[in-house]
Write a protein that holds these residues in place. Sequence first.
Motif, mmCIF file in Angstrom:
data_model
loop_
_atom_site.group_PDB
_atom_site.id
_atom_site.type_symbol
_atom_site.label_atom_id
_atom_site.label_comp_id
_atom_site.label_asym_id
_atom_site.label_seq_id
_atom_site.Cartn_x
_atom_site.Cartn_y
_atom_site.Cartn_z
ATOM 1 N N LYS A 196 0.839 -1.197 0.000
ATOM 2 C CA LYS A 196 0.000 0.000 0.000
ATOM 3 C C LYS A 196 0.876 1.250 0.000
ATOM 4 O O LYS A 196 0.619 2.211 -0.746
ATOM 5 N N ILE A 197 1.932 1.238 0.809
ATOM 6 C CA ILE A 197 2.829 2.395 0.871
ATOM 7 C C ILE A 197 3.598 2.547 -0.440
ATOM 8 O O ILE A 197 3.840 3.669 -0.905
ATOM 9 N N GLN A 198 3.977 1.425 -1.059
ATOM 10 C CA GLN A 198 4.644 1.499 -2.359
ATOM 11 C C GLN A 198 3.737 2.139 -3.397
ATOM 12 O O GLN A 198 4.187 2.945 -4.220
ATOM 13 N N SER A 199 2.457 1.789 -3.361
ATOM 14 C CA SER A 199 1.496 2.393 -4.299
ATOM 15 C C SER A 199 1.410 3.898 -4.088
ATOM 16 O O SER A 199 1.339 4.670 -5.051
ATOM 17 N N GLU A 200 1.411 4.321 -2.821
ATOM 18 C CA GLU A 200 1.343 5.748 -2.530
ATOM 19 C C GLU A 200 2.603 6.462 -3.030
ATOM 20 O O GLU A 200 2.528 7.599 -3.521
ATOM 21 N N ALA A 201 3.755 5.788 -2.929
ATOM 22 C CA ALA A 201 4.995 6.385 -3.426
ATOM 23 C C ALA A 201 4.955 6.514 -4.947
ATOM 24 O O ALA A 201 5.390 7.529 -5.509
ATOM 25 N N VAL A 202 4.437 5.500 -5.623
ATOM 26 C CA VAL A 202 4.294 5.560 -7.077
ATOM 27 C C VAL A 202 3.342 6.675 -7.473
ATOM 28 O O VAL A 202 3.601 7.440 -8.411
ATOM 29 N N ALA A 203 2.216 6.774 -6.757
ATOM 30 C CA ALA A 203 1.239 7.822 -7.061
ATOM 31 C C ALA A 203 1.853 9.216 -6.868
ATOM 32 O O ALA A 203 1.635 10.118 -7.689
ATOM 33 N N ALA A 204 2.622 9.378 -5.800
ATOM 34 C CA ALA A 204 3.265 10.667 -5.550
ATOM 35 C C ALA A 204 4.274 11.000 -6.645
ATOM 36 O O ALA A 204 4.377 12.154 -7.081
ATOM 37 N N THR A 205 4.984 9.990 -7.110
ATOM 38 C CA THR A 205 5.950 10.197 -8.193
ATOM 39 C C THR A 205 5.251 10.602 -9.481
ATOM 40 O O THR A 205 5.667 11.552 -10.166
ATOM 41 N N LEU A 206 4.179 9.888 -9.826
ATOM 42 C CA LEU A 206 3.431 10.216 -11.042
ATOM 43 C C LEU A 206 2.869 11.630 -10.976
ATOM 44 O O LEU A 206 2.945 12.391 -11.953
ATOM 45 N N GLU A 207 2.311 11.972 -9.818
ATOM 46 C CA GLU A 207 1.725 13.301 -9.670
ATOM 47 C C GLU A 207 2.782 14.386 -9.813
ATOM 48 O O GLU A 207 2.563 15.417 -10.473
ATOM 49 N N TYR A 208 3.951 14.157 -9.222
ATOM 50 C CA TYR A 208 5.020 15.161 -9.285
ATOM 51 C C TYR A 208 5.537 15.327 -10.710
ATOM 52 O O TYR A 208 5.709 16.444 -11.200
ATOM 53 N N VAL A 209 5.766 14.203 -11.385
ATOM 54 C CA VAL A 209 6.297 14.264 -12.753
ATOM 55 C C VAL A 209 5.280 14.898 -13.696
ATOM 56 O O VAL A 209 5.617 15.751 -14.520
ATOM 57 N N ASP A 261 5.647 16.320 -0.171
ATOM 58 C CA ASP A 261 4.761 15.155 -0.268
ATOM 59 C C ASP A 261 5.499 13.933 -0.799
ATOM 60 O O ASP A 261 5.351 12.831 -0.268
ATOM 61 N N ILE A 262 6.277 14.129 -1.846
ATOM 62 C CA ILE A 262 6.980 13.001 -2.440
ATOM 63 C C ILE A 262 8.080 12.497 -1.506
ATOM 64 O O ILE A 262 8.334 11.297 -1.413
ATOM 65 N N GLU A 263 8.706 13.406 -0.775
ATOM 66 C CA GLU A 263 9.721 12.991 0.200
ATOM 67 C C GLU A 263 9.087 12.191 1.326
ATOM 68 O O GLU A 263 9.644 11.175 1.768
ATOM 69 N N ASP A 264 7.920 12.635 1.783
ATOM 70 C CA ASP A 264 7.198 11.886 2.826
ATOM 71 C C ASP A 264 6.844 10.485 2.340
ATOM 72 O O ASP A 264 6.967 9.511 3.091
ATOM 73 N N ALA A 265 6.396 10.383 1.080
ATOM 74 C CA ALA A 265 6.033 9.079 0.526
ATOM 75 C C ALA A 265 7.239 8.161 0.469
ATOM 76 O O ALA A 265 7.144 6.969 0.804
ATOM 77 N N TYR A 266 8.382 8.706 0.060
ATOM 78 C CA TYR A 266 9.598 7.881 -0.019
ATOM 79 C C TYR A 266 10.089 7.471 1.366
ATOM 80 O O TYR A 266 10.571 6.353 1.576
ATOM 81 N N GLU A 267 9.967 8.399 2.327
ATOM 82 C CA GLU A 267 10.391 8.075 3.693
ATOM 83 C C GLU A 267 9.498 6.988 4.293
ATOM 84 O O GLU A 267 9.977 6.084 4.988
ATOM 85 N N LYS A 268 8.192 7.078 4.022
ATOM 86 C CA LYS A 268 7.285 6.027 4.496
ATOM 87 C C LYS A 268 7.628 4.686 3.858
ATOM 88 O O LYS A 268 7.568 3.641 4.514
ATOM 89 N N ASN A 269 7.989 4.723 2.577
ATOM 90 C CA ASN A 269 8.371 3.494 1.892
ATOM 91 C C ASN A 269 9.623 2.891 2.518
ATOM 92 O O ASN A 269 9.715 1.674 2.727
#
Length: 580
Positions: A192-205, A223-231
């Motif tokens: 689930k956290i990996q999906s959120e990291a992917v979503a954050a990456t897509l949104e940023y790009v 936001d993207i840093e938080d997603a990566y840290e959670k991952n």
Amino acid sequence: MLKIIRRVLRLSGDLSKRIWGSFVCGFLESMFGLLPIAAVFIVLTELQAGHPITGQTWGIVICLIAGGLLLRILFKYLVYRLQSTAGFEFVARERIALGDRLRNVPMGFFHDNSMGDITATVTTDLNFLENYSMHILDKVTTGVLSMIVMAACILTFDWRIGLIFVAGILLSFPIYSFMQRKGKDLSAKRQKIQSEAVAATLEYVQGISVVKSFNMCDKNLSDIEDAYEKNADAAYDVERVFTPLNMTYSLVFRIAACVIMLFAGILAAHGDLSFANLAVILIASFTIFNPIEVMGQMTTMIRTMDAALDRVERIKKAKKIDEDGKNIVLDSFDIAFQHVSFAYENGNPILKDVSFSIPQGSMTAIVGPSGGGKTTITRLIARFWDVQEGSITVGGHNVKEFTCDSLLENMSMVFQNVYLFRDTIENNIKFGCPDATHEQVVEAAKKACCHDFISALPQGYDTVIGEGGSTLSGGEKQRISIARAMLKDAPIILLDEATASVDPENEVHLQQAISALVKNKTLIVIAHRLSTIRDADQILVVDNGKIVEKGVHAELIQQKGIYQNFWNIRQRARDWKLAK
């Protein structure tokens, strides 16, 4: 564990024979690894009996050692050969199956499921299955089969040592069971956290142009840093939990091996165990638990694999919008809306009891304020969604009776938000008609007024454009999409602001090209430039989900209402100029 094996075998279909073959070869490769121990046992038995080591004995020993090595090499090769071909083909089929399913699900599916989750499934999850699934299954099956065969062999060899072996295995079961439960919870959370990291990456790009335009490059990284840290934290949690569990699991087998060696030494000291048997037991004690130990160490990978299969199957089980559709060949192409009401997933009604008909070969224009439901009408004709009330018919058939392919092969679409693929310009134009010749592509491009700028590019029609058409201007992308629609030459044309991004110089040429394109075709046009629809056979004015006006241009500009107001605003806008 066995449930996962059955699951993969069921999903693999006819490839299951290869997978079963790899299991058998993996087990045999493991068993042939015991032949050198058998050779040592023969030599020690001869020496203990006081027999000289003859050439025949040495021949048997050499054959056992060399044969074991060669057979292990052979069966290991077969394992890799069967596993690799089965694994890669299995995942290739799953990718195609997911692509087909996503192509035929309602657009609401993409509203209910995050793009990060879908992207992670078709990339991260399938990559994991491709690279590790067969290897994991091989280790698991080899571990289980080796455990059973080893137990039988040791019990036959010496039942007392065999009981210690069995006791060690039984003591490991509670730990293994606990590891499986923890692995299931942690793997689901991590995915689930990996999906959120992917979503954050897509949104940023995808939003990088907005980020740069507002000078938020540094601040918007939070936001993207938080997603990566959670991952990273989720991955650390897995290691933190499983490191002591793996050590405990392995420790059980180390203790069992030490007990076997100690007990074997006691038996030998009391004369209850021969020297040859003692030596074989001491040597074997270092390796007999290895397959079972490896099986336990793969718990996290097994559970990750299980979670990946869950997400893959969740998409595969998504209901197709054309689940009960039929391949229908049309002989007429009129369109009718009958008391259609529609709302997206949030429940707010977009269309309310809308009824109208579009005769075959006619041009119908749809105008109205933004958010009134104009684009929704074209999306419903193409059956991107299904209506909640009423019906839509094409050629006298309800769109719900069609398969997506048999419905859409009758339509060419040019929408306001144009998407082009990272491919050559020629292939993008040929997308709806892949068998078209280069000459046909050039002809369509000329009609769409994009031949000149394409020819000016370094590689012309072979120029590879960026993903989404990022290397082209908005007008260039829209003209290419119009050329694509022209080349498909479908009997029904849907145009949503097809000339919105085209400069006035080319607009005249495009209108002429569109006139040629739609000759004898059923045309639905959404337009804000009212000058482009003056010759429409009928104009529908849509406001707040309802058709509030209907008629031709000459009639509507005489009536007080939205259309007349739009026309007057456009006329005033033509005379607008900057004040000095």
